[in-house]
Scaffold this motif. Sequence first.
Motif, short mmCIF file in Angstrom:
data_model
loop_
_atom_site.label_atom_id
_atom_site.label_comp_id
_atom_site.label_asym_id
_atom_site.label_seq_id
_atom_site.Cartn_x
_atom_site.Cartn_y
_atom_site.Cartn_z
N ARG A 167 -6.59 -3.39 1.71
CA ARG A 167 -5.02 -2.73 1.41
C ARG A 167 -4.56 -3.61 -0.50
NH1 ARG A 167 -0.99 -3.54 5.99
NH2 ARG A 167 -2.93 -1.26 6.46
N ALA A 168 -4.92 -4.93 -0.12
CA ALA A 168 -5.23 -5.99 -1.26
C ALA A 168 -4.65 -5.37 -2.72
CB ALA A 168 -5.18 -7.53 -1.17
N LEU A 199 -2.01 -0.33 -7.84
CA LEU A 199 -1.13 0.05 -8.32
C LEU A 199 -0.25 -0.73 -9.24
CD1 LEU A 199 0.56 2.95 -6.80
CD2 LEU A 199 1.49 1.59 -5.67
N ARG A 200 0.09 -1.85 -9.06
CA ARG A 200 1.21 -1.98 -9.53
C ARG A 200 0.29 -2.59 -11.86
NH1 ARG A 200 0.30 -7.53 -8.09
NH2 ARG A 200 1.07 -7.01 -5.90
N VAL A 245 -12.63 -3.31 -7.73
CA VAL A 245 -12.21 -2.28 -7.05
C VAL A 245 -13.34 -1.43 -6.51
CG1 VAL A 245 -10.12 -3.48 -7.98
CG2 VAL A 245 -11.08 -1.34 -8.77
N SER A 246 -13.42 -0.46 -5.75
CA SER A 246 -13.90 1.21 -5.57
C SER A 246 -12.96 1.88 -6.30
CB SER A 246 -13.88 0.81 -4.49
OG SER A 246 -12.80 1.20 -3.92
N LEU A 247 -14.64 3.07 -6.37
CA LEU A 247 -13.82 3.82 -7.43
C LEU A 247 -12.43 4.33 -6.49
CD1 LEU A 247 -16.89 5.73 -8.00
CD2 LEU A 247 -15.67 4.21 -9.96
N TRP A 281 -7.47 6.30 -6.30
CA TRP A 281 -6.04 7.12 -5.24
C TRP A 281 -4.60 6.30 -5.97
CZ3 TRP A 281 -6.02 11.63 -3.42
CH2 TRP A 281 -6.51 12.39 -2.84
N GLY A 282 -5.39 4.89 -6.28
CA GLY A 282 -4.31 3.47 -7.00
C GLY A 282 -3.59 4.27 -8.00
N ARG A 283 -3.97 5.01 -9.35
CA ARG A 283 -3.45 6.13 -10.22
C ARG A 283 -3.31 6.51 -9.97
NH1 ARG A 283 -7.59 6.24 -15.67
NH2 ARG A 283 -5.72 6.65 -16.83
#
Length: 280
Positions: A6-7, A13-14, A100-102, A107-109
Amino acid sequence: MTQSPRARFGLMLRLELQESLRSRWFHFYALVAVGLMVLLIFTGVSESRVLGFTGLSRLLVTYIQITMAVLPLFIIVATARSMVGDREAGNLEYMLAFPVSLRTWFWGRFVARLVLILAPVLVALAIAAVFGAIKGHEIPWRHVSLYSGLTAALATCFLGLGFLLSAVSRSTEVALGASLMIWLVLVALLDLLLLSVLIKAQFVPEFVIGIALANPLQSFRTASMILFDPQLILLGPASYVILDTFGETGYVLWALSYPTLLGLAFAGLGYWRFTKSDLV
């Protein structure tokens, strides 16, 4: 200390939000989305009356019809060029070097882009509500909230489609050409240009209308009309098939859920293709 998934997602995301906020496509898109509302306000659209619509309702009807064509084009063109453009520029290899994982990166993007796409439209609607309150117009909060939901559904649909195109395309030219072709086909179906051929060929009306409603643009357009015209008088005889099949509430739920699920399916397919392809 190892960060939780989650972090990592929050950091991704940021990062994407910060990168996109500095890009010219977002500034231009935000200017168009908010500027259209300001332009409509200053041209006195809310003071006119068309088909019984006046005040803030008239302003929203006009804004809906404009954004219905502008919003998908901005989304699909800008998004389809994103990952394939990063691959060509060498930025993708740099970004994937982060721990970070793919899944987190992809999905963050996706979520960050969805937030940035919806933000200017929501600001425009807030400006319309403030303007209506100042002018003493009755504010149709139900219409404003439902239109926000319809916009989010449409944005999710075309954002997912853009991510899919970006994942399968090998160059920015191919991605851009495919996105424009898809948009043109959907707009043609929206205007019933191609459906008129089916009607002339005497296909079953339910079949023709089903093809029309499979178009997310047409679903959005019809749902936006049903908010102000519950009997869908503007659609003519097609309204009987739609209302008999769905009902007013049922169709609004369809228009909210169908494009959203379609966009998530496109994005999921794009993620699968992205993980199976040569990333760099």
